[in-house]
Design a protein around this motif. Sequence first.
Motif, PDB file in Angstrom:
ATOM      1  N   GLU A 128      -6.479  -5.253   0.721  1.00  0.00           N
ATOM      2  CA  GLU A 128      -7.464  -5.078   1.789  1.00  0.00           C
ATOM      3  C   GLU A 128      -8.681  -5.966   1.520  1.00  0.00           C
ATOM      4  OE1 GLU A 128      -6.440  -0.627   3.514  1.00  0.00           O
ATOM      5  OE2 GLU A 128      -7.703  -0.681   1.746  1.00  0.00           O
TER       6      GLU A 128
ATOM      7  N   ASP B  43      -0.642  -4.641   3.128  1.00  0.00           N
ATOM      8  CA  ASP B  43      -0.830  -3.317   3.716  1.00  0.00           C
ATOM      9  C   ASP B  43      -0.066  -3.375   5.028  1.00  0.00           C
ATOM     10  OD1 ASP B  43      -1.671  -0.984   4.860  1.00  0.00           O
ATOM     11  OD2 ASP B  43      -3.819  -1.352   4.580  1.00  0.00           O
TER      12      ASP B  43
ATOM     13  N   GLU C 197       0.834  -1.203   0.000  1.00  0.00           N
ATOM     14  CA  GLU C 197       0.000   0.000   0.000  1.00  0.00           C
ATOM     15  C   GLU C 197       0.865   1.248   0.000  1.00  0.00           C
ATOM     16  OE1 GLU C 197      -3.062   2.453   2.734  1.00  0.00           O
ATOM     17  OE2 GLU C 197      -0.921   2.302   2.909  1.00  0.00           O
TER      18      GLU C 197
ATOM     19  N   ASP D 126      -2.279  -0.934   8.621  1.00  0.00           N
ATOM     20  CA  ASP D 126      -3.651  -0.537   8.317  1.00  0.00           C
ATOM     21  C   ASP D 126      -4.295   0.098   9.543  1.00  0.00           C
ATOM     22  OD1 ASP D 126      -6.237  -0.835   6.648  1.00  0.00           O
ATOM     23  OD2 ASP D 126      -6.713  -1.724   8.598  1.00  0.00           O
TER      24      ASP D 126
END
Length: 320
Positions: free
Chosen positions: A265, A103, A82, A106
Amino acid sequence: HAADAHRTDLMTITRFVLNEQSKYPESRGDFTILLNHIVLGCKFVCSSVNKGEEQKKLDVLSNEVFIKALVSSGRTCILVSEEDEDAIIVEPSKRGRYCVVFDPLDGSSNIDCGVSIGTIFGIYMVKDDHEPTLADVLQPGKQMVAAGYCMYGSSCTLVLSTGKGVNGFTLDPSLGEFILTHPDIRIPKKGKIYSVNEGNAKNWDGPTAKYVENCKFPKDGSPSKSLRYIGSMVADVHRTLLYGGTFMYPADKKSPSGKLRVLYEVFPMSFLMENAGGQAFTGKQRALDLVPTKIHDRSPIFLGSYDDIEEIKALYAAEG
Ligand code: AHG
Ligand code: MN
Ligand code: MN
Ligand code: MN
């Protein structure tokens, strides 16, 4: 007796995955090595979170640690984070068969107030040793070979699926090992909770608005549902897995594709939901059937208990 056996016969995540993969002797060692490197990244972030590192630093730091751990595993060929606009193509001498999308941190808006945050990851495998390209990761989520997340909360919990159920492991800080604490997680068939950022309600489409209205004012005489929203996807999905209900990040007029990113995600969380007996829906189709066209694509997402997602699907079908 049994309780003692439990305390002395420690099921670490490494031992668990080695057992699980014993049917595939060709890939068994490689997958375990890759996972151990992911676990190392999770332990690092967990300890940094506990030390209270600043938000900016922690974002960047986590990303660096995961990239270095993944590349040095010698088992990856392409990485999507990400935090990085471009995919990372691993140099030839360090290449392996796995593609990891992740990610690293997060829920970053929650760092400074000590609310749970997490790391999300998904893993694809390439068939042969061709030159890695973006096409290797622009694959539907149903092609993932594994997915998981680690939640940095009051304890550090890693939830993993390799496509046969979902299992949860808790970090024992004195051992530095993740121990199986939540075997075979199954999401309740129907839940009593919904989870969404209601501040966006004025821009929602009809079916989303109607579903949330039904949660508050049920038409069939059932009790109204409770609202829980943390604003960290990992924490909101973790609660949904254990307690049931729905988690949504729908489309709205200002963001027709929602907010959450497909590869690192939506896909990993949808993979976990389906493997726990729940469902994941985009408003149009099964989330794991989506074919991403760019590595940072977004999609609306509705995931959770089987029956609750059926209700959302019916509302979208009625709209036509
Ligand atoms: P990230 O911190 O990686 O950018 O992601 C934050 C995401 C996700 O964790 C959460 O579900 C969502 O943002 C919350 O968004 P809103 O603040 O719009 O509700
Ligand atoms: Mn995120
Ligand atoms: Mn992030
Ligand atoms: Mn971010």
